[in-house]
Motif scaffolding. Structure first.
Motif, mmCIF file in Angstrom:
data_model
loop_
_atom_site.group_PDB
_atom_site.id
_atom_site.type_symbol
_atom_site.label_atom_id
_atom_site.label_comp_id
_atom_site.label_asym_id
_atom_site.label_seq_id
_atom_site.Cartn_x
_atom_site.Cartn_y
_atom_site.Cartn_z
ATOM 1 N N VAL A 92 13.690 3.793 -24.322
ATOM 2 C CA VAL A 92 14.884 4.144 -25.132
ATOM 3 C C VAL A 92 14.687 3.308 -26.429
ATOM 4 N N SER A 93 14.025 2.198 -26.539
ATOM 5 C CA SER A 93 13.724 1.393 -27.656
ATOM 6 C C SER A 93 13.106 2.325 -28.507
ATOM 7 N N ARG A 94 11.825 2.839 -28.149
ATOM 8 C CA ARG A 94 11.186 3.633 -28.915
ATOM 9 C C ARG A 94 12.078 4.938 -29.441
ATOM 10 N N PHE A 95 12.906 5.598 -28.659
ATOM 11 C CA PHE A 95 13.646 6.802 -29.175
ATOM 12 C C PHE A 95 14.777 6.103 -30.213
ATOM 13 N N ARG A 136 21.326 13.758 -35.780
ATOM 14 C CA ARG A 136 21.318 12.416 -35.096
ATOM 15 C C ARG A 136 21.768 12.898 -33.571
ATOM 16 N N ALA A 137 22.833 13.380 -33.443
ATOM 17 C CA ALA A 137 23.254 13.907 -32.143
ATOM 18 C C ALA A 137 22.377 14.603 -31.422
ATOM 19 N N ALA A 138 21.690 15.658 -32.350
ATOM 20 C CA ALA A 138 20.976 16.533 -31.302
ATOM 21 C C ALA A 138 19.454 15.559 -30.842
ATOM 22 N N ILE A 139 19.187 14.646 -31.896
ATOM 23 C CA ILE A 139 18.181 13.753 -31.514
ATOM 24 C C ILE A 139 18.315 13.061 -30.313
ATOM 25 N N ALA A 140 19.635 12.719 -30.153
ATOM 26 C CA ALA A 140 20.239 12.050 -29.222
ATOM 27 C C ALA A 140 20.111 12.651 -27.855
ATOM 28 N N ASP A 141 20.211 13.882 -27.842
ATOM 29 C CA ASP A 141 20.367 14.629 -26.830
ATOM 30 C C ASP A 141 18.783 15.104 -26.118
ATOM 31 N N THR A 142 17.896 15.341 -27.088
ATOM 32 C CA THR A 142 16.606 15.436 -26.945
ATOM 33 C C THR A 142 16.050 14.225 -26.161
ATOM 34 N N SER A 143 16.572 13.079 -26.623
ATOM 35 C CA SER A 143 15.998 11.691 -26.284
ATOM 36 C C SER A 143 16.474 11.615 -24.763
ATOM 37 N N ALA A 144 17.708 11.983 -24.519
ATOM 38 C CA ALA A 144 18.368 11.670 -23.193
ATOM 39 C C ALA A 144 17.540 12.547 -21.979
ATOM 40 N N ALA A 145 17.268 13.858 -22.691
ATOM 41 C CA ALA A 145 16.503 14.875 -21.501
ATOM 42 C C ALA A 145 15.052 14.370 -21.573
#
Length: 217
Positions: free
Chosen positions: A94-97, A188-197
């Motif tokens: 998560v820190s890296r993301f 940024r929200a799209a990146i957060a979605d990818t990070s969560a997946a």
């Protein structure tokens, strides 16, 4: 009116016109960049959401090369001797993301902040030209000892032209800046979605004991 204006007012208007050109250059360049990145990010999010394991991403060329996938894989590789600490690994992933998302936001805002500066300063630069033009009108009145329209009109005309030029530079800059602020927030929200997946994939792999670790030789 421009050719007959005082040289100070001419410099003000030229500067404002250059600022307007910069605004539209940023608009077209940043629009193309965000449109391209948005399409790629949506594809990546859909592809990652369909996977059952992070290891499956290795066989998918473009997906395997995505920075978020590489970050997750790099942390798993570095944590090869600590796979029992699943929560610690997920925290580091998560820190890296988060660092990647922050870096991406800084990259995308490059150039956009110029619009904020133009939008904030252009009206005042135009106002300076306005004041200078009005001052020229008063100078003309003092010199000619008359308030005849032919005396005051040139100064008033250049003052109004400077005001209009300032608004022409400022209004699009503010509108475009707000537009890009929303677009960058959406990206940024799209990146957060990818990070969560991806984090879900890492969590599944750790729970199954099948984390795709590449141990150093």
């Amino acid at each position: 009116m421009f050719l007959q204006a005082d040289w100070i007012v001419k410099l003000v208007m030229i500067g404002l016109l250059l600022a307007s050109v910069a605004t539209w250059t940023v608009f077209f360049a940043k629009s193309a960049q965000l449109r391209r990145l948005g399409a790629v990010q949506r594809e990546v999010t859909a592809a990652v959401s369909a996977l059952r394991s992070l290891g499956e991403a290795r066989g998918q060329g473009a997906l395997a090369d995505h920075p978020l996938v590489r970050e997750a894989q790099a942390e798993l590789d570095l944590s090869a001797d600590a796979l029992g600490d699943g929560e610690g690994i997920k925290e580091r992933v998560v820190s890296r993301f988060e660092r990647f998302e922050a870096a991406e936001a800084r990259r995308l805002t490059a150039g956009v902040n110029v619009l904020a500066t133009i939008g904030a300063t252009a009206p005042f630069v135009g106002l300076f030209g306005t004041v200078w033009g009005i001052m020229n009108s008063f100078v003309g009145i003092a010199e000619k000892q008359t308030t005849n329209l032919a005396v005051v009109a040139p100064g008033i005309a250049e003052a109004l032209l400077a005001t209009a030029t300032g608004l022409v530079a400022a209004i699009p800059a503010v509108v475009i800046y707000n537009h890009f602020s929303r677009q960058i927030a959406a990206h940024r929200a799209a990146i957060a979605d990818t990070s969560a997946a991806l984090l879900r994939l890492v969590s599944r792999d750790l729970s199954r004991g099948t984390a795709p670790v590449r141990k150093a030789a």
